[in-house]
Design a protein around this motif. Structure first.
Motif, PDB file in Angstrom:
ATOM      1  N   SER A 148      -7.105 -36.251  37.704  1.00  0.00           N
ATOM      2  CA  SER A 148      -6.299 -35.168  37.938  1.00  0.00           C
ATOM      3  C   SER A 148      -6.454 -34.391  39.350  1.00  0.00           C
ATOM      4  CB  SER A 148      -6.829 -33.967  36.783  1.00  0.00           C
ATOM      5  OG  SER A 148      -8.146 -33.291  37.148  1.00  0.00           O
ATOM      6  N   ASP A 150      -7.331 -31.976  40.470  1.00  0.00           N
ATOM      7  CA  ASP A 150      -8.527 -31.243  40.711  1.00  0.00           C
ATOM      8  C   ASP A 150      -9.656 -32.020  40.753  1.00  0.00           C
ATOM      9  OD1 ASP A 150      -7.176 -28.644  40.911  1.00  0.00           O
ATOM     10  OD2 ASP A 150      -7.694 -28.054  38.787  1.00  0.00           O
ATOM     11  N   TYR A 152      -9.665 -35.245  41.613  1.00  0.00           N
ATOM     12  CA  TYR A 152      -9.413 -36.092  42.953  1.00  0.00           C
ATOM     13  C   TYR A 152     -10.000 -35.064  44.098  1.00  0.00           C
ATOM     14  CZ  TYR A 152      -7.631 -39.403  45.946  1.00  0.00           C
ATOM     15  OH  TYR A 152      -7.677 -40.317  47.095  1.00  0.00           O
ATOM     16  N   PRO A 201      -0.959 -42.789  38.706  1.00  0.00           N
ATOM     17  CA  PRO A 201      -1.780 -41.575  39.319  1.00  0.00           C
ATOM     18  C   PRO A 201      -2.466 -41.988  40.410  1.00  0.00           C
ATOM     19  CG  PRO A 201      -2.645 -42.372  37.066  1.00  0.00           C
ATOM     20  CD  PRO A 201      -1.274 -43.160  37.287  1.00  0.00           C
ATOM     21  N   ASN A 205      -2.091 -40.061  44.119  1.00  0.00           N
ATOM     22  CA  ASN A 205      -3.421 -39.323  44.672  1.00  0.00           C
ATOM     23  C   ASN A 205      -3.811 -39.992  46.088  1.00  0.00           C
ATOM     24  OD1 ASN A 205      -3.617 -37.543  42.432  1.00  0.00           O
ATOM     25  ND2 ASN A 205      -5.115 -38.967  41.464  1.00  0.00           N
TER      26      ASN A 205
END
Length: 216
Positions: A148, A150, A152, A201, A205
């Motif tokens: 997520s 946060d 990461y 994802p 990121n």
């Protein structure tokens, strides 16, 4: 924070038992103690027992893709066993540690060689197309990239903390180079499961962090 060492020691003992089969060997507990002391060294902020646990958990999720699951699990234990952020030979020294320790434990030379090969592969995270064990280990090691926002951010902050001796401009340049190398890979995740779950994802990121680094 819950002490994960007893659980990790039990997982180590089970992996060693599977890896050596009917071969005799010394008790695995002292080797677990040595490895866990290494993973708890004070210079570590990201490459800790939490990272080891996460990699082992992801390997469990990807187990169906492995040809030699015990070798992959042993490689996870050794892949950052030697870790100094100011050194460039950590993977080589970690592989050499495996090459010394595993025969003592009763692991065959062939499996020991596979473990060492897998550890060295984590330099590039770029396994060959037919390297199923390499794909599982590398996917498990890189799964943190797909967290997520946060999670990461916490990962990136922990990496920065490990390199707190590096001035900001130099760190940004070096970290950006690592991220560009990752984004240049045709696939970050080589197993079907890893690719389906984590590719999109993770690329988002990594690209976001790279943009932040390049903007200063």
């Amino acid at each position: 924070m819950t002490d994960s060492r007893p659980d990790l020691a039990a997982r180590w003992a089970a992996t060693v038992a599977r890896a050596r089969g009917t071969r005799e060997g010394p008790a695995p507990a002292p080797y677990a103690d040595n490895l866990l002391r290494r993973w708890a060294e004070p210079q570590r902020r990201y490459h800790t027992t939490d990272h080891l646990t996460a990699v082992l958990d992801r390997i469990d999720e990807l187990a169906a893709h492995a040809d030699d699951l015990p070798a992959v699990q042993l490689a996870a234990w050794f892949h950052d066993a030697v870790y100094r952020p100011d050194r460039s030979e950590n993977e080589e020294r970690s592989a050499a540690l495996a090459e010394r320790a595993l025969p003592e434990l009763g692991i065959t030379q062939a499996r020991t060689a596979e473990v060492a090969r897998l550890v060295r592969l984590t330099v590039t995270h770029d396994p060959a197309p037919d390297d199923r064990d390499g794909a599982v280990l590398c996917d498990a090691d890189l799964a943190v990239l797909a967290g997520s926002p946060d999670a990461y951010a916490a990962y990136a902050a922990a990496v920065r903390a490990e390199y707190d001796f590096v001035p900001d401009p130099d760190f940004r340049a070096g970290r950006a180079a690592v991220l560009r190398q990752l984004l240049a890979l045709p696939r970050l995740f080589r197993t079907p499961t890893g690719h389906d779950r984590w590719e999109a994802p993770a690329r988002h990121n990594v690209a976001t962090e790279l943009a932040l680094l390049e903007s200063g």
